[in-house]
Design a protein around this motif. Structure first.
Motif, mmCIF file in Angstrom:
data_model
loop_
_atom_site.group_PDB
_atom_site.id
_atom_site.type_symbol
_atom_site.label_atom_id
_atom_site.label_comp_id
_atom_site.label_asym_id
_atom_site.label_seq_id
_atom_site.Cartn_x
_atom_site.Cartn_y
_atom_site.Cartn_z
ATOM 1 N N ALA A 185 -91.024 -56.360 15.445
ATOM 2 C CA ALA A 185 -91.450 -55.095 15.119
ATOM 3 C C ALA A 185 -92.125 -55.576 13.643
ATOM 4 O O ALA A 185 -93.118 -54.949 13.263
ATOM 5 N N LEU A 186 -91.351 -56.356 12.922
ATOM 6 C CA LEU A 186 -91.656 -56.630 11.491
ATOM 7 C C LEU A 186 -92.952 -57.634 11.727
ATOM 8 O O LEU A 186 -93.961 -57.132 10.817
ATOM 9 N N GLY A 187 -93.277 -58.413 12.466
ATOM 10 C CA GLY A 187 -94.817 -58.925 12.989
ATOM 11 C C GLY A 187 -95.852 -58.099 12.944
ATOM 12 O O GLY A 187 -96.848 -58.287 12.552
ATOM 13 N N GLY A 188 -95.301 -57.062 13.987
ATOM 14 C CA GLY A 188 -96.345 -55.848 14.473
ATOM 15 C C GLY A 188 -96.737 -55.130 12.923
ATOM 16 O O GLY A 188 -97.937 -54.826 12.810
ATOM 17 N N GLY A 189 -95.629 -54.823 12.347
ATOM 18 C CA GLY A 189 -95.904 -54.243 10.914
ATOM 19 C C GLY A 189 -96.840 -55.182 10.047
ATOM 20 O O GLY A 189 -97.665 -54.365 9.351
ATOM 21 N N ALA A 190 -96.566 -56.380 9.868
ATOM 22 C CA ALA A 190 -97.297 -57.169 9.103
ATOM 23 C C ALA A 190 -98.681 -57.312 9.396
ATOM 24 O O ALA A 190 -99.634 -57.122 8.627
ATOM 25 N N SER A 191 -99.294 -57.247 10.915
ATOM 26 C CA SER A 191 -100.381 -57.405 11.157
ATOM 27 C C SER A 191 -101.134 -55.663 10.817
ATOM 28 O O SER A 191 -102.315 -55.736 10.546
ATOM 29 N N GLY A 192 -100.193 -54.716 10.730
ATOM 30 C CA GLY A 192 -100.869 -53.376 10.234
ATOM 31 C C GLY A 192 -101.176 -53.298 8.915
ATOM 32 O O GLY A 192 -102.040 -52.938 8.418
ATOM 33 N N ALA A 193 -100.224 -54.011 7.912
ATOM 34 C CA ALA A 193 -100.570 -54.086 6.846
ATOM 35 C C ALA A 193 -102.034 -54.836 6.416
ATOM 36 O O ALA A 193 -102.851 -54.529 5.560
ATOM 37 N N LEU A 194 -102.178 -55.927 7.110
ATOM 38 C CA LEU A 194 -103.218 -56.731 7.061
ATOM 39 C C LEU A 194 -104.582 -56.147 7.354
ATOM 40 O O LEU A 194 -105.609 -55.976 6.695
ATOM 41 N N ASN A 195 -104.358 -55.224 8.638
ATOM 42 C CA ASN A 195 -105.412 -54.361 9.187
ATOM 43 C C ASN A 195 -105.845 -53.365 8.135
ATOM 44 O O ASN A 195 -106.974 -53.098 7.723
ATOM 45 N N MET A 196 -104.777 -52.971 7.239
ATOM 46 C CA MET A 196 -105.061 -51.944 6.327
ATOM 47 C C MET A 196 -105.696 -52.439 5.444
ATOM 48 O O MET A 196 -106.673 -51.756 4.271
ATOM 49 N N TRP A 197 -105.404 -53.638 4.584
ATOM 50 C CA TRP A 197 -106.047 -54.299 3.788
ATOM 51 C C TRP A 197 -107.566 -54.516 4.035
ATOM 52 O O TRP A 197 -108.474 -54.088 3.413
ATOM 53 N N TYR A 198 -107.977 -54.840 5.154
ATOM 54 C CA TYR A 198 -109.156 -55.389 5.718
ATOM 55 C C TYR A 198 -110.031 -54.033 5.843
ATOM 56 O O TYR A 198 -111.251 -54.029 5.466
ATOM 57 N N ASP A 199 -109.342 -53.138 6.429
ATOM 58 C CA ASP A 199 -110.224 -51.893 6.682
ATOM 59 C C ASP A 199 -110.039 -50.781 5.813
ATOM 60 O O ASP A 199 -110.614 -49.682 5.753
ATOM 61 N N ALA A 200 -109.756 -51.065 4.462
ATOM 62 C CA ALA A 200 -109.712 -50.148 3.271
ATOM 63 C C ALA A 200 -110.954 -49.338 3.192
ATOM 64 O O ALA A 200 -110.776 -48.152 2.853
ATOM 65 N N ASP A 201 -111.841 -49.954 3.413
ATOM 66 C CA ASP A 201 -113.155 -49.355 2.877
ATOM 67 C C ASP A 201 -113.257 -48.238 4.249
ATOM 68 O O ASP A 201 -113.869 -47.078 3.853
ATOM 69 N N ILE A 202 -113.362 -48.403 5.672
ATOM 70 C CA ILE A 202 -113.317 -47.519 6.333
ATOM 71 C C ILE A 202 -112.358 -46.360 6.425
ATOM 72 O O ILE A 202 -112.583 -45.235 6.771
ATOM 73 N N ASP A 203 -111.171 -46.703 5.961
ATOM 74 C CA ASP A 203 -109.993 -45.958 6.142
ATOM 75 C C ASP A 203 -110.310 -44.708 5.034
ATOM 76 O O ASP A 203 -109.724 -43.687 5.226
ATOM 77 N N ARG A 204 -111.049 -45.040 3.826
ATOM 78 C CA ARG A 204 -111.305 -44.166 2.928
ATOM 79 C C ARG A 204 -112.125 -43.016 3.530
ATOM 80 O O ARG A 204 -112.420 -42.042 2.959
ATOM 81 N N ILE A 205 -113.162 -43.256 4.384
ATOM 82 C CA ILE A 205 -114.148 -42.551 5.123
ATOM 83 C C ILE A 205 -113.581 -41.603 6.156
ATOM 84 O O ILE A 205 -113.884 -40.233 6.213
ATOM 85 N N MET A 206 -112.681 -42.304 7.086
ATOM 86 C CA MET A 206 -112.236 -41.334 8.149
ATOM 87 C C MET A 206 -111.059 -40.498 7.738
ATOM 88 O O MET A 206 -110.068 -40.878 7.228
ATOM 89 N N LYS A 207 -111.241 -39.264 8.274
ATOM 90 C CA LYS A 207 -110.189 -38.196 7.907
ATOM 91 C C LYS A 207 -108.717 -38.480 8.323
ATOM 92 O O LYS A 207 -107.895 -38.304 7.752
#
Lengths: 313, 55
Positions: free
Chosen positions: A60-82
């Motif tokens: 689960a922690l490994g899955g969570g870590a990849s989630g954090a890295l995904n949020m880092w990389y996708d921060a620009d589009i995360d700001r746009i999507m509701k």
């Protein structure tokens, strides 16, 4: 261009513990925990309960870590999507650098700890999963091809395989079928979501099938993947994963899922607009139950088997 | 000479939940490694291991 113009987020509050936890995508983590747990228990090798719990925790922690890295990389589009605007980075709670550091640290940590707790086949699979989700899906495919969901879905499909490997130290037909079940389930699940959340992906310029190939083509794709999924789900019933409970569950759910996909295929946009995508929304909700109940049935079969009450003919 | 304790800095108040959470995570991790060690070394048979039984 000044640095301040790159990011329009102002960091006002200190991040609390819950904000860091949110970086690990707890909702996705719950699916990882459940499917890894099923994979571990369905394996023919018994694992000490404490070791099993520790393995699940680090998967689960490994899955969570990849989630954090995904949020880092996708921060620009995360700001746009509701849907993603309230995540810790776009909300201004955590900086992108912090998310990246946390993700990298937890990735290494979870892989090493899983290796020490179980074996290095499971650890290797976890490392590959993180790499696949972050590099192959997030950095490469997501913004490049409308098949992003199909290939990226593999990352979410690995946890039961890792759980199985943690118990047995290897890979087998059963673990590959559990992988295939989630892999084939992901596209219809997400494309149904894309049909009724279309503006989000359009705004973020993520090449979803709905945008690149049109909505009619997406409906066809949903149906084809649902048929393939049904075949795989039934096939799993004829391995050591299956039994009477699983077969009955799979038949009922796959018939319902196929009917849902058939209805989506035969609708046009006017029908959907008229009832605010009721059929697509229902199909999406059913897809959640579909996966949960299939894995629940595998778990039940494993439990019955342990107590000498296996239901297979 | 009277001791002059400095009042708690505002920063510590703001970061209390974060520090407390991290502290608890570290304590849990220590317990987890300890438990894992016991299980691995004793192969799940704690009482037997204490009594000096070998596999």
């Amino acid at each position: 261009m000044s640095d301040s113009s790159l990011h329009n987020t102002v960091y006002t509050d200190d991040a609390q513990f819950g904000d860091y936890f949110a970086l690990l995508k707890p909702r996705v983590m719950s699916l990882v925990v459940f499917t890894a747990f099923v994979g571990l228990l369905a394996a023919p090798v018994a694992v000490h309960p404490f070791v099993a719990a520790v393995c699940i925790l680090f998967i689960a922690l490994g899955g969570g870590a990849s989630g954090a890295l995904n949020m880092w990389y996708d921060a620009d589009i995360d700001r746009i999507m509701k849907r993603t605007r309230k995540r810790p980075i776009p909300a201004g709670k955590i900086t992108e650098g912090e998310a990246k550091s946390l993700g990298i640290a937890l990735s290494g940590f979870s892989v090493i700890m899983l290796g020490l707790a179980s074996n290095f086949v499971a650890a290797g699979l976890l490392a590959f999963t993180i790499f696949f989700y972050v590099v192959i899906y997030t950095m490469w495919l997501k913004r490049w091809t409308p098949q992003n969901i199909v290939i990226g879905g593999a990352a979410g499909a690995f946890p039961p395989m890792i759980g199985w490997a943690a118990a047995t130290g290897g890979v087998s037909v059963e673990s590959v079928l559990m992988f295939a079940l989630i892999f084939m389930w992901t596209p219809p699940h997400f494309w149904a979501l894309a049909l009724f959340m279309r503006n989000d992906y359009d705004d973020a310029k993520v090449p979803m099938l709905t945008v690149t190939h049109g909505r009619r083509s997406t409906r066809k794709h949903i149906f084809v993947y649902t048929v393939l999924l049904a075949v795989l789900a039934m096939a799993a019933g004829f391995t050591s994963l299956g039994g009477l409970v699983y077969i009955v569950t799979a038949v009922v759910l796959n018939v319902m899922f196929l009917i849902g996909a058939w209805r989506i295929l035969n609708r046009n946009e006017d029908d959907s607009e008229q009832d605010n995508f009721a059929v697509e929304r229902k199909f999406f909700r059913l897809s959640l139950a579909y996966l949960f109940l299939h894995f629940g049935a595998i778990l039940l079969e494993a439990g019955l088997d342990r107590f000498g009450m296996g239901t297979w003919l | 000479m009277a001791m002059n304790f400095r009042p708690e800095h505002e920063l510590h108040k703001r970061r209390f939940s974060r520090n407390m959470g991290l502290g608890l995570v570290l304590v849990c991790f220590v317990c987890l490694v300890f438990g894992l060690t016991i299980v691995k070394v004793t192969n799940g048979n704690v009482a037997g291991a204490i009594a000096g039984q070998t596999e």
